[in-house]
Design an enzyme around this catalytic site. Structure first.
Site, PDB file in Angstrom:
ATOM      1  N   LYS A   1      70.288  -1.684  57.443  1.00 43.23           N
ATOM      2  CA  LYS A   1      70.319  -2.962  57.852  1.00 43.23           C
ATOM      3  C   LYS A   1      68.962  -3.676  57.829  1.00 43.23           C
ATOM      4  O   LYS A   1      68.695  -4.614  56.855  1.00 43.23           O
ATOM      5  CB  LYS A   1      70.930  -3.772  59.012  1.00 43.23           C
ATOM      6  CG  LYS A   1      70.680  -4.762  59.421  1.00 43.23           C
ATOM      7  CD  LYS A   1      71.595  -5.017  61.074  1.00 43.23           C
ATOM      8  CE  LYS A   1      72.204  -6.708  61.414  1.00 43.23           C
ATOM      9  NZ  LYS A   1      73.425  -6.161  61.946  1.00 43.23           N
ATOM     10  N   ARG A   2      67.837  -2.467  58.131  1.00 48.73           N
ATOM     11  CA  ARG A   2      66.665  -2.538  58.314  1.00 48.73           C
ATOM     12  C   ARG A   2      66.431  -2.330  56.670  1.00 48.73           C
ATOM     13  O   ARG A   2      64.868  -2.886  56.631  1.00 48.73           O
ATOM     14  CB  ARG A   2      65.991  -1.770  59.053  1.00 48.73           C
ATOM     15  CG  ARG A   2      66.569  -1.835  60.066  1.00 48.73           C
ATOM     16  CD  ARG A   2      65.764  -1.710  61.122  1.00 48.73           C
ATOM     17  NE  ARG A   2      66.238  -2.132  62.462  1.00 48.73           N
ATOM     18  CZ  ARG A   2      66.783  -2.569  63.101  1.00 48.73           C
ATOM     19  NH1 ARG A   2      66.804  -4.194  62.371  1.00 48.73           N
ATOM     20  NH2 ARG A   2      67.577  -3.432  63.925  1.00 48.73           N
TER      21      ARG A   2
END
Ligand code: GLU
Length: 497
Positions: free
Chosen positions: A253-254
């Site tokens: 996600k990051r």
């Protein structure tokens, strides 16, 4: 099928932490498909109770992502609705009221443990030791009235099992001894997810909670909270999540992009799909295919077709590796599927994004030649950007581009010299007429078609890759095409002199 006589209402409840990740959208999509299948409503609710993580402008980004994907929202912070406000930080009174109610009824308790005490419990490797669970109610109320910092925790049963029904997994059971007395309301007066979503899902009449499987371990806690309130529970579907393309770990996600097994950069944020030239129809189709299938081996289908078949029961409970390799194929399928004028409309902003002033009539002629060739809308730049350059500024391509395999400057020049009068003599400049004339010419000289067609392609487009040569020449028109052939001839002559 819904089993209750209750309007179908599903929701997407993201935290406003910035650009939309495809994993969240996938969960939202399943809730959306389900609502649409049953003629229900789909609601957007912003879960911003973790204020530190909230990013300004997120709601606009979320709404823009849904707009782009064509997933319509019936109620939400941007359009309102009968059950607003749809932003949790605007509903704090409600959560506080209900948390206090749970305390008064004996379902929850105030906990005055200090951060130091909690740190010690953590250090000792234990969870919270429930030290205020049986604290006398009157003394607890007094300490709170004096303004002493505290949280409100839910009293979970200490033994036995809790079981519930998940629409995808069937019955799931949990050992209560493993569960904690979770915090419902934090010391700053903000609720946790556990309390807030239940108060909201009840108040917003949500019939089906469709959320990521990461929430499954909290499911027993939620069931007890619903029970304590005495509210009619919605149905629950814990959706499988997307894993990294190599099948290991949850889809990152990051890091916004990372390399898949072929070392190719992989989009994970909605705007990355948009800027990489994917059609929203292809992205929706792609996501719908992960963990759900159409049922007859069909891989390309419209959202309407998916709606007509979708059911939560048919979702595969297993998490899936992100099948990103499928997306390019699906995108090319969708590019062929939309009609040519629609394709032109979608190509226009791509061309404009690099500064072309797009002549729409010209683009409508070019689009059909690209339909079976583009994998991404962005390929238009590489393949057909030259159409949109100033024609009068067209410069002869270098000899190296014009000279085809196994040819040299002088044999290529011979080809163009021979082809020129034959093309000039054509009254009908259709691709078919050009092709017939040029094939006959190649045969008469004992040349490969490829050598003739390829030299002409490079001469008129300035590139080795373009739409089919004779379509290209038709679009440019006879005069412009021949002018360009002459420019290429001059360039070849220069290298020979
Ligand atoms: N805000 C929660 C999340 O982003 C919502 C989960 C849910 O859909 O209930 O994970």
């Amino acid at each position: 099928m819904p089993t209750r006589d209750r309007p179908i209402r599903t929701r997407y409840a993201p935290s406003p932490t910035g650009p939309q990740h495809i994993g969240g959208i996938r969960s939202a999509l399943f809730g959306w498909l389900f609502a649409r299948r049953h003629g229900g409503q789909f609601i957007l609710r912003i879960e911003d109770t973790d204020q530190k993580r909230s990013v300004r402008g997120s709601v606009e980004q979320i709404v823009a992502s849904f707009d782009w994907l064509g997933l319509d929202i019936d109620e939400g912070p941007h359009i309102g609705g009968d059950y607003g406000p749809y932003v949790q930080s605007q509903r704090l009174d409600m959560y506080q009221g209900w948390a206090n109610w749970l305390v008064e009824q004996g379902y929850a308790y105030r906990c005055f443990a200090t951060p130091e005490e909690l740190a010690e419990m953590r250090k000792a490797g234990r969870g919270y030791d429930r030290r205020y669970r049986d604290f006398p109610a009157d003394r607890s109320a007094e300490r709170a009235a004096r303004g002493e910092a505290h949280v409100i925790r839910f009293k979970m049963p200490l033994a036995g099992t809790t079981s519930g029904i998940d629409s995808i997994r069937g019955e799931v059971a949990f050992d209560n001894a493993q569960l904690q007395d979770a915090v419902l309301l934090k010391s700053d007066g903000f609720p946790t997810y556990h309390l807030a979503h239940i108060v909201d899902d009840h108040a917003m009449r949500i019939s089906h909670i469709t959320r990521a499987v990461e929430w499954l371990p909290s499911f027993p806690l939620h069931l007890h909270i619903w029970h304590a309130f005495g509210w009619e529970k919605p149905q629950f579907a814990h959706l499988p999540v997307l894993l990294n393309p190599n099948g290991k770990g949850k889809l990152s996600k990051r890091k916004q992009q990372f390399a898949d097994s072929q070392g190719k950069s992989v989009p994970v944020l909605v705007h990355e799909f948009q800027s990489a030239g994917y059609l929203p129809e292809a992205v929706v189709n792609f996501l719908t295919n992960i963990g759900w299938n159409f049922g007859d081996d069909r891989e390309v289908f419209t959202r309407e077709e998916a709606i007509s078949r979708f059911d939560l029961q048919d979702v595969n409970p297993a998490n899936s590796a992100y099948p990103i390799a499928k997306l390019d194929w699906l995108n090319s399928q969708w590019i062929q599927r939309v009609d040519a004028n629609d394709l032109a409309r979608r190509l226009k902003p791509v061309l404009e994004s690099v500064g072309y002033a797009v002549d729409e009539a010209l683009l409508r002629k070019v689009a059909p030649t690209l339909q079976v060739r583009l994998k991404s809308l962005n390929d238009v730049l590489r393949m057909a950007g030259f159409f949109f350059e100033s024609w009068s500024d067209f410069a002869a391509p270098s000899a190296e581009i014009v000279i085809q395999r196994k040819m040299d400057a002088s044999s290529t020049l011979d080809i163009l010299r021979g082809a020129l009068p034959l093309l000039e003599a054509l009254d009908n400049f259709s691709p078919e007429a050009q092709q017939a004339a040029m094939s006959a010419f190649a045969a008469s000289r004992g040349l490969r078609n490829g050598a003739v067609f390829g030299s002409l392609r490079a001469a008129v487009s300035g590139q080795k890759v373009s739409p089919p040569t004779f379509d290209t020449m038709q679009i440019l028109g006879k005069a412009e095409s021949l002018r360009r052939v002459k420019l290429a001839m001059a360039a070849l002559e220069n290298t020979l002199s």
